[in-house]
Design a protein around this motif. Sequence first.
Motif, mmCIF file in Angstrom:
data_model
loop_
_atom_site.group_PDB
_atom_site.id
_atom_site.type_symbol
_atom_site.label_atom_id
_atom_site.label_comp_id
_atom_site.label_asym_id
_atom_site.label_seq_id
_atom_site.Cartn_x
_atom_site.Cartn_y
_atom_site.Cartn_z
ATOM 1 N N HIS A 178 0.816 -1.218 0.000
ATOM 2 C CA HIS A 178 0.000 0.000 0.000
ATOM 3 C C HIS A 178 0.848 1.267 0.000
ATOM 4 N N GLY A 179 2.161 1.118 -0.263
ATOM 5 C CA GLY A 179 3.034 2.291 -0.135
ATOM 6 C C GLY A 179 3.631 2.796 -1.423
ATOM 7 N N GLY A 180 3.068 2.418 -2.578
ATOM 8 C CA GLY A 180 3.629 2.850 -3.848
ATOM 9 C C GLY A 180 3.646 4.354 -4.018
ATOM 10 N N ALA A 181 2.546 5.008 -3.691
ATOM 11 C CA ALA A 181 2.466 6.466 -3.847
ATOM 12 C C ALA A 181 3.455 7.159 -2.906
ATOM 13 N N ALA A 185 6.550 9.646 -3.967
ATOM 14 C CA ALA A 185 6.670 11.002 -3.419
ATOM 15 C C ALA A 185 8.025 11.188 -2.749
ATOM 16 N N PHE A 186 8.497 10.180 -2.048
ATOM 17 C CA PHE A 186 9.812 10.238 -1.407
ATOM 18 C C PHE A 186 10.913 10.294 -2.452
ATOM 19 N N ALA A 187 10.755 9.514 -3.547
ATOM 20 C CA ALA A 187 11.777 9.473 -4.595
ATOM 21 C C ALA A 187 11.909 10.813 -5.309
ATOM 22 N N SER A 195 16.448 8.240 -7.029
ATOM 23 C CA SER A 195 15.072 8.384 -7.493
ATOM 24 C C SER A 195 14.707 7.287 -8.488
ATOM 25 N N GLN A 196 15.647 6.955 -9.378
ATOM 26 C CA GLN A 196 15.394 5.891 -10.352
ATOM 27 C C GLN A 196 15.241 4.536 -9.663
ATOM 28 N N HIS A 200 11.822 2.033 -9.460
ATOM 29 C CA HIS A 200 11.689 0.600 -9.754
ATOM 30 C C HIS A 200 11.038 -0.129 -8.578
ATOM 31 N N PHE A 201 11.418 0.273 -7.359
ATOM 32 C CA PHE A 201 10.824 -0.351 -6.187
ATOM 33 C C PHE A 201 9.333 -0.017 -6.097
ATOM 34 N N ALA A 202 8.970 1.219 -6.449
ATOM 35 C CA ALA A 202 7.556 1.606 -6.435
ATOM 36 C C ALA A 202 6.758 0.793 -7.453
#
Length: 331
Positions: A178-181, A185-187, A195-196, A200-202
């Motif tokens: 549930h933490g993709g967004a 935002a953190f990236a 950030s890249q 990928h993790f998102a």
Amino acid sequence: MSAPASPGAGAPSRRLWWILGWCVLAAITAVGAYALPWADVLAALAAAKWHWAIFAIVVSLAGWPFWILQWQLLAPKALRPSFGRMAQVTALSGAANTSLPMTGVVAAVGFLIVRGRLPASAAASVYAGDQLVTGIAKVGTLALASLLVPAPDWIRSGLLGLAGVVAVFTVALLVIAHGGAWVRAFAAQRGPRLSQALGHFADFVDHLEPMRHPGLGLAVVVLAFAKSGMEVLMVMTVQVAVGIPPSLPAAVLVVAALDLATMAPVSPGHLGVFEATVILCYQYLGVPLPLATAAALVQHGVVFLASLVSLAYLGWALPRDERGERRLDSP
């Protein structure tokens, strides 16, 4: 002034440790095999009902569609491969696990990318979900074995340890899914490289759809238990083949013990470890050693031949796919 030591100097290489480990395992297997009453084992194999062994191969293959559907549902809906293409992926993964289980993650994720045509983040999410539901099914099998028979202490200890790992893994994936967004935002506030990587993790997080949809997650777990159920039925069929009275508790114990013993890729195809585990289970239940050994050999042979059948399917399916792709590419 002495020159600085090179990285890893003075320490045995990882490959050397693997070679030494296999040599030790081979020596232990050879000693154990030498101690077996081979005349009685061969007599038990000669008296086996081989039509039941063939039927055991059919039963083993009957669990394959559950695995295919499980991986289909674990894949993101927008990128979900067809049943036929996922059958190719699972056939390749199964063959790799049967012959060289140490390839594990790399083989499975690689096949999902190459044959399943999934992006790396989606392939990783499928494998992560598979490990979770497989762990849940193993915990269920171990718990059932503990209820049906007075299981050995190492089975009970394995159940508690694996249940703890699966519980932590489940909570972690539920939180992460549930933490993709939040990850994106953190990236956005970090440098380009980080950030890249976080992007990928998102993507991986977004592809964990079964962890966000309870109905889909439940269906995947049910399929994992159905696959385990077919393994139990296959073991019971092998029991009939070698002359052991068919026993559900004994079959569940064998499957549960193998779930624990084969978790670590110790030898190619789990050779030696597989047979020793099955023999120990039947000996624990009072089955004579010749029959227990015959059951172990036949059961491992059934698993191996079932993987060959899946490879035969690949030999039929891959050329058809290539011809279809050439037709689509032609003007």
